[in-house]
Design an enzyme around this catalytic site. Structure first.
Site, short mmCIF file in Angstrom:
data_model
loop_
_atom_site.label_atom_id
_atom_site.label_comp_id
_atom_site.label_asym_id
_atom_site.label_seq_id
_atom_site.Cartn_x
_atom_site.Cartn_y
_atom_site.Cartn_z
N ASP A 127 -9.55 5.41 5.23
CA ASP A 127 -8.84 4.47 4.90
C ASP A 127 -8.71 3.66 6.08
OD1 ASP A 127 -6.68 3.10 3.89
OD2 ASP A 127 -5.42 4.97 3.86
N ASP B 60 -10.60 -8.77 9.32
CA ASP B 60 -10.86 -9.62 10.69
C ASP B 60 -11.71 -10.87 10.03
OD1 ASP B 60 -11.74 -10.65 13.25
OD2 ASP B 60 -11.30 -8.37 13.78
N ILE B 61 -12.50 -11.34 10.96
CA ILE B 61 -13.48 -12.65 10.42
C ILE B 61 -14.69 -11.68 9.63
CG2 ILE B 61 -12.74 -14.20 12.11
CD1 ILE B 61 -15.40 -13.44 13.68
N THR C 273 -17.35 -9.94 11.85
CA THR C 273 -16.71 -8.52 12.34
C THR C 273 -16.74 -7.43 11.34
OG1 THR C 273 -15.90 -9.89 14.25
CG2 THR C 273 -14.98 -7.80 13.79
N LYS D 115 -9.05 12.06 2.27
CA LYS D 115 -8.59 10.74 2.98
C LYS D 115 -8.42 10.89 4.28
CE LYS D 115 -4.82 8.06 1.98
NZ LYS D 115 -4.35 7.34 3.45
N ARG E 41 1.55 14.88 0.91
CA ARG E 41 2.45 15.97 0.81
C ARG E 41 2.58 16.95 -0.09
NH1 ARG E 41 6.58 11.45 3.40
NH2 ARG E 41 5.12 10.55 1.69
N THR F 203 2.34 -1.80 -0.61
CA THR F 203 3.47 -1.52 -1.41
C THR F 203 4.72 -1.50 -0.72
OG1 THR F 203 3.00 0.69 -1.20
CG2 THR F 203 2.61 -0.13 -3.45
N LYS G 73 -8.77 0.11 6.31
CA LYS G 73 -8.11 -1.21 5.89
C LYS G 73 -8.61 -2.35 6.87
CE LYS G 73 -3.96 0.74 3.67
NZ LYS G 73 -3.76 2.24 4.34
O1 C5P Z 1 2.32 12.28 1.17
P1 C5P Z 1 2.04 11.28 0.14
O2 C5P Z 1 1.63 11.69 -1.12
O3 C5P Z 1 3.18 10.27 -0.10
O4 C5P Z 1 0.77 10.24 0.87
C1 C5P Z 1 0.31 9.18 0.10
C2 C5P Z 1 -0.96 8.73 1.03
O5 C5P Z 1 -1.45 7.49 0.45
C3 C5P Z 1 -0.34 8.27 2.44
O6 C5P Z 1 -1.84 8.66 2.86
C4 C5P Z 1 -0.27 7.05 2.60
O7 C5P Z 1 -0.40 6.34 3.59
C5 C5P Z 1 -1.25 6.53 1.34
N1 C5P Z 1 -0.46 5.17 0.78
C6 C5P Z 1 0.51 5.10 -0.10
N2 C5P Z 1 0.88 3.95 -0.60
C7 C5P Z 1 0.11 2.93 -0.46
C8 C5P Z 1 -1.03 2.94 0.19
C9 C5P Z 1 -1.51 4.13 0.77
O8 C5P Z 1 1.31 6.02 -0.13
N3 C5P Z 1 0.50 1.81 -1.14
#
Ligand code: C5P
Length: 232
Positions: free
Chosen positions: A59, A64-65, A68, A32, A211, A119, A61
């Site tokens: 990713d 917009d209109i 676009t 991603k 991570r 979230t 996200k």
């Molecule tokens: O490091 P970690 O496992 O927490 O990374 C989760 C990834 O998923 C990050 O890129 C974060 O921005 C993305 N993400 C998230 N929760 C969401 C939507 C996307 O953790 N609701």
């Protein structure tokens, strides 16, 4: 749709992401790429990672209109990404326009999924800032239903919502779930987490793991562990 582990490559430069990906000499993981890396390095980073044999979830996200979003999705489609996303709050018409833009002349297109409510948005901020009074679960399911109506393939959601999304939108509707941690690992800043094995049991189609893999001492071993728990 096949189950897979997607590594969130939340790095800020091409050098860092290549140093990380160089470790994967065997199987090439689905990765991603988020806003930070894309805005830092531009579309070339997508072409280069693709050339190395990885599938890409871009990713960005979009919101917009409709016109676009349609034109921007056409650009992303030509970049040959495998999955991309938008905000369902942009309306059904915007999502339909996105599908139109994404669809190539031969009828193929990348997987398109929607973000429902982030979230980071909770019931209180939804009520105070967005003037939405409905229970947040209801809003998430309504947005998922809108995404399905517009012809999208699925949604990004918490692993805890994946089962309900499948109930409301059908088993074929894809759930992509972040917030995954190993049972013996660090939770960090994520609040509601699941192990890869639990995510598999509740029916997630793709898990997005950052991570626990990128910061692991042995990222390849951590990735293989995720695949073993989630896919095999
Ligand atoms: O490091 P970690 O496992 O927490 O990374 C989760 C990834 O998923 C990050 O890129 C974060 O921005 C993305 N993400 C998230 N929760 C969401 C939507 C996307 O953790 N609701």
């Amino acid at each position: 749709m096949g189950k897979d582990v997607i590594i969130a490559c939340d790095f800020s430069s091409a050098n860092d992401v290549f140093a990380f990906l160089d470790k994967f000499t065997g199987r090439k993981p689905f990765v991603k790429i988020g806003m930070e890396l894309f805005y830092a390095e531009g579309p070339q980073i997508v072409r280069e990672i693709k050339k190395r044999g990885h599938k890409i979830f871009l990713d960005l996200k979009l919101h917009d209109i409709p016109n676009t979003v349609k034109k921007s999705m056409a650009v992303l489609s030509r970049l040959d990404v495998d999955m991309t996303n938008l905000h369902a709050s942009g309306t059904v018409r915007m999502m339909e326009a996105a599908i139109e833009g994404l669809t190539r002349p031969d009828g193929t297109r990348p997987i398109l999924i929607a973000v429902t409510q982030l979230t980071s948005t909770d019931q209180q901020s939804m009520k105070d800032d967005l003037l939405i009074d409905h229970p947040i679960d209801e809003v998430v399911m309504h947005y998922a239903h809108n995404a399905k109506k517009a012809g999208l393939d699925g949604v990004v959601c918490s692993p805890l919502e994946a089962g309900k999304v499948h109930e409301v939108c059908g088993k074929e509707f894809v759930t992509v779930t972040p917030g995954v941690r190993f049972a013996d690992g660090d939770v960090g800043d994520q609040k509601r987490v699941m192990t890869p094995e639990q995510a598999k049991l509740i029916g997630s189609d793709y898990i997005v793991v950052g991570r626990p893999i990128t910061a692991a001492e042995d990222p390849v071993a951590a990735y293989e562990r995720c695949v073993k728990e989630f896919v095999d």
